[in-house]
Design a protein around this motif. Structure first.
Motif, PDB file in Angstrom:
ATOM      1  N   THR A   1       1.048  -1.079  -0.202  1.00 13.11           N
ATOM      2  CA  THR A   1       0.113   0.012  -0.266  1.00 13.11           C
ATOM      3  C   THR A   1       0.436   1.497  -0.489  1.00 13.11           C
ATOM      4  O   THR A   1       0.907   2.463  -0.362  1.00 13.11           O
ATOM      5  CB  THR A   1      -0.728  -0.250   1.342  1.00 13.11           C
ATOM      6  OG1 THR A   1      -0.074  -0.140   2.401  1.00 13.11           O
ATOM      7  CG2 THR A   1      -1.836  -0.897   1.103  1.00 13.11           C
ATOM      8  N   SER A   2       1.878   1.086   0.531  1.00 16.18           N
ATOM      9  CA  SER A   2       3.007   2.509   0.609  1.00 16.18           C
ATOM     10  C   SER A   2       3.331   2.821  -1.065  1.00 16.18           C
ATOM     11  O   SER A   2       3.501   3.894  -1.355  1.00 16.18           O
ATOM     12  CB  SER A   2       4.209   2.407   1.502  1.00 16.18           C
ATOM     13  OG  SER A   2       4.873   1.158   0.709  1.00 16.18           O
ATOM     14  N   MET A   3       3.275   1.658  -1.619  1.00 17.35           N
ATOM     15  CA  MET A   3       3.747   2.083  -2.658  1.00 17.35           C
ATOM     16  C   MET A   3       2.604   1.896  -4.442  1.00 17.35           C
ATOM     17  O   MET A   3       3.074   2.476  -5.501  1.00 17.35           O
ATOM     18  CB  MET A   3       4.425   1.383  -3.538  1.00 17.35           C
ATOM     19  CG  MET A   3       5.932   1.151  -3.144  1.00 17.35           C
ATOM     20  SD  MET A   3       7.306   2.679  -3.004  1.00 17.35           S
ATOM     21  CE  MET A   3       7.531   2.093  -4.265  1.00 17.35           C
ATOM     22  N   ASN A   4       1.939   1.625  -3.072  1.00 18.72           N
ATOM     23  CA  ASN A   4       0.248   1.963  -4.420  1.00 18.72           C
ATOM     24  C   ASN A   4       0.664   0.535  -5.137  1.00 18.72           C
ATOM     25  O   ASN A   4       0.373   0.477  -6.682  1.00 18.72           O
ATOM     26  CB  ASN A   4       0.130   2.846  -5.188  1.00 18.72           C
ATOM     27  CG  ASN A   4      -1.271   3.374  -5.160  1.00 18.72           C
ATOM     28  OD1 ASN A   4      -2.261   3.314  -4.181  1.00 18.72           O
ATOM     29  ND2 ASN A   4      -2.269   3.780  -5.952  1.00 18.72           N
ATOM     30  N   GLN A   5       0.777  -0.481  -4.762  1.00 14.23           N
ATOM     31  CA  GLN A   5       1.686  -2.039  -6.394  1.00 14.23           C
ATOM     32  C   GLN A   5       0.306  -2.471  -5.389  1.00 14.23           C
ATOM     33  O   GLN A   5       0.625  -2.820  -4.545  1.00 14.23           O
ATOM     34  CB  GLN A   5       3.082  -1.912  -6.363  1.00 14.23           C
ATOM     35  CG  GLN A   5       3.449  -0.813  -6.787  1.00 14.23           C
ATOM     36  CD  GLN A   5       5.219  -1.170  -6.603  1.00 14.23           C
ATOM     37  OE1 GLN A   5       5.560  -1.807  -5.484  1.00 14.23           O
ATOM     38  NE2 GLN A   5       6.340  -0.213  -7.100  1.00 14.23           N
ATOM     39  N   PHE A   6       0.499  -3.554  -6.490  1.00 13.93           N
ATOM     40  CA  PHE A   6       0.154  -5.473  -6.039  1.00 13.93           C
ATOM     41  C   PHE A   6       0.876  -5.954  -7.038  1.00 13.93           C
ATOM     42  O   PHE A   6       1.125  -5.725  -8.402  1.00 13.93           O
ATOM     43  CB  PHE A   6      -1.673  -5.472  -5.914  1.00 13.93           C
ATOM     44  CG  PHE A   6      -2.074  -5.095  -7.884  1.00 13.93           C
ATOM     45  CD1 PHE A   6      -2.284  -3.999  -8.085  1.00 13.93           C
ATOM     46  CD2 PHE A   6      -2.721  -6.317  -8.540  1.00 13.93           C
ATOM     47  CE1 PHE A   6      -2.745  -3.533  -9.303  1.00 13.93           C
ATOM     48  CE2 PHE A   6      -3.555  -6.075  -9.695  1.00 13.93           C
ATOM     49  CZ  PHE A   6      -3.229  -4.675 -10.233  1.00 13.93           C
ATOM     50  N   THR A   7       1.063  -6.754  -6.380  1.00 13.12           N
ATOM     51  CA  THR A   7       1.683  -8.492  -6.988  1.00 13.12           C
ATOM     52  C   THR A   7       1.147  -9.517  -7.548  1.00 13.12           C
ATOM     53  O   THR A   7       0.677  -9.921  -6.615  1.00 13.12           O
ATOM     54  CB  THR A   7       3.625  -8.149  -6.001  1.00 13.12           C
ATOM     55  OG1 THR A   7       4.565  -7.379  -6.079  1.00 13.12           O
ATOM     56  CG2 THR A   7       4.214  -9.396  -7.064  1.00 13.12           C
ATOM     57  N   LEU A   8       1.563 -10.619  -8.473  1.00 19.77           N
ATOM     58  CA  LEU A   8       1.264 -11.863  -8.764  1.00 19.77           C
ATOM     59  C   LEU A   8       2.394 -12.614  -8.463  1.00 19.77           C
ATOM     60  O   LEU A   8       3.558 -11.852  -9.331  1.00 19.77           O
ATOM     61  CB  LEU A   8       0.829 -11.346 -10.144  1.00 19.77           C
ATOM     62  CG  LEU A   8       0.167 -13.127 -11.120  1.00 19.77           C
ATOM     63  CD1 LEU A   8      -0.958 -13.646 -10.163  1.00 19.77           C
ATOM     64  CD2 LEU A   8       0.340 -13.118 -12.365  1.00 19.77           C
ATOM     65  N   GLN A   9       1.941 -13.234  -7.824  1.00 19.40           N
ATOM     66  CA  GLN A   9       3.156 -14.359  -7.969  1.00 19.40           C
ATOM     67  C   GLN A   9       2.550 -15.713  -8.560  1.00 19.40           C
ATOM     68  O   GLN A   9       1.744 -16.867  -7.813  1.00 19.40           O
ATOM     69  CB  GLN A   9       4.356 -14.988  -6.651  1.00 19.40           C
ATOM     70  CG  GLN A   9       4.971 -13.492  -6.050  1.00 19.40           C
ATOM     71  CD  GLN A   9       5.820 -14.178  -4.698  1.00 19.40           C
ATOM     72  OE1 GLN A   9       5.715 -15.058  -4.314  1.00 19.40           O
ATOM     73  NE2 GLN A   9       6.908 -13.598  -5.251  1.00 19.40           N
ATOM     74  N   LEU A  10       3.231 -16.341  -9.075  1.00 26.18           N
ATOM     75  CA  LEU A  10       2.397 -17.762  -9.973  1.00 26.18           C
ATOM     76  C   LEU A  10       4.206 -18.718  -9.950  1.00 26.18           C
ATOM     77  O   LEU A  10       4.900 -18.174 -10.622  1.00 26.18           O
ATOM     78  CB  LEU A  10       2.115 -17.227 -11.549  1.00 26.18           C
ATOM     79  CG  LEU A  10       1.605 -18.765 -12.258  1.00 26.18           C
ATOM     80  CD1 LEU A  10       0.499 -19.573 -11.753  1.00 26.18           C
ATOM     81  CD2 LEU A  10       1.774 -18.477 -14.169  1.00 26.18           C
ATOM     82  N   ASN A  11       3.604 -19.821  -9.135  1.00 25.99           N
ATOM     83  CA  ASN A  11       4.952 -20.800  -8.896  1.00 25.99           C
ATOM     84  C   ASN A  11       4.720 -21.808  -9.935  1.00 25.99           C
ATOM     85  O   ASN A  11       3.816 -22.068 -10.786  1.00 25.99           O
ATOM     86  CB  ASN A  11       4.114 -21.016  -7.854  1.00 25.99           C
ATOM     87  CG  ASN A  11       4.800 -20.127  -6.472  1.00 25.99           C
ATOM     88  OD1 ASN A  11       4.856 -19.983  -6.836  1.00 25.99           O
ATOM     89  ND2 ASN A  11       4.213 -20.157  -5.740  1.00 25.99           N
ATOM     90  N   SER A  12       5.700 -22.506 -10.183  1.00 29.31           N
ATOM     91  CA  SER A  12       6.046 -23.696 -11.140  1.00 29.31           C
ATOM     92  C   SER A  12       5.341 -23.506 -11.947  1.00 29.31           C
ATOM     93  O   SER A  12       4.824 -24.475 -12.835  1.00 29.31           O
ATOM     94  CB  SER A  12       5.529 -24.985 -10.169  1.00 29.31           C
ATOM     95  OG  SER A  12       6.171 -25.071  -9.329  1.00 29.31           O
ATOM     96  N   VAL A  13       6.400 -22.388 -12.534  1.00 30.25           N
ATOM     97  CA  VAL A  13       5.527 -22.710 -14.358  1.00 30.25           C
ATOM     98  C   VAL A  13       5.992 -23.699 -15.372  1.00 30.25           C
ATOM     99  O   VAL A  13       7.046 -24.088 -15.165  1.00 30.25           O
ATOM    100  CB  VAL A  13       5.810 -20.289 -14.838  1.00 30.25           C
ATOM    101  CG1 VAL A  13       5.081 -20.300 -14.315  1.00 30.25           C
ATOM    102  CG2 VAL A  13       7.081 -20.031 -15.087  1.00 30.25           C
TER     103      VAL A  13
END
Length: 120
Positions: free
Chosen positions: A75-87
């Motif tokens: 929230t401090s950076m106004n960002q959201f992140t996706l992590q997708l494992n074992s691609v």
């Protein structure tokens, strides 16, 4: 005007973890105006909703990907992140972040998209 920008990881090797960050401007990810979503489009196929996070940090994931994904936010950076494992190569797609309707997840604002290629 809400604007979104995805980071660009480019090429990822099979079995590794894909990590993408979406930076939002023109709106806060902590206000109940939009549902912050990840969507992808594999080559030659339609759009696929991956998951998202709401203003309170609650997440929702596609059932078909639920075992491999995690969505978080800064929230401090106004960002959201996706992590997708074992691609795998089947995860090759253009990945988009979006600001969507908070009830029906219909995207209102889109990032430009980033191509992710998973090598075998």
């Amino acid at each position: 005007q809400v604007q979104l920008q995805e980071s660009a990881p480019g090429l990822v090797k099979s079995s590794q973890t894909l990590s993408l960050t979406c930076t939002v401007s023109g709106g806060s990810i902590t206000t109940n105006n939009y549902y912050w979503s990840w969507i992808r489009q594999p080559p030659g196929k339609g759009l696929e909703w991956i998951g998202g996070v709401d203003y309170g940090g609650n997440t929702d994931y596609s059932p078909s990907l639920k075992s491999r994904i995690s969505i978080s936010r800064d929230t401090s950076m106004n960002q959201f992140t996706l992590q997708l494992n074992s691609v795998t190569p089947e995860d090759t797609a253009v990945y988009y972040c979006a600001g969507a309707d908070p009830w029906y997840y219909i995207p209102y604002y889109w990032g430009q998209g980033t191509q992710v290629t998973v090598s075998a």
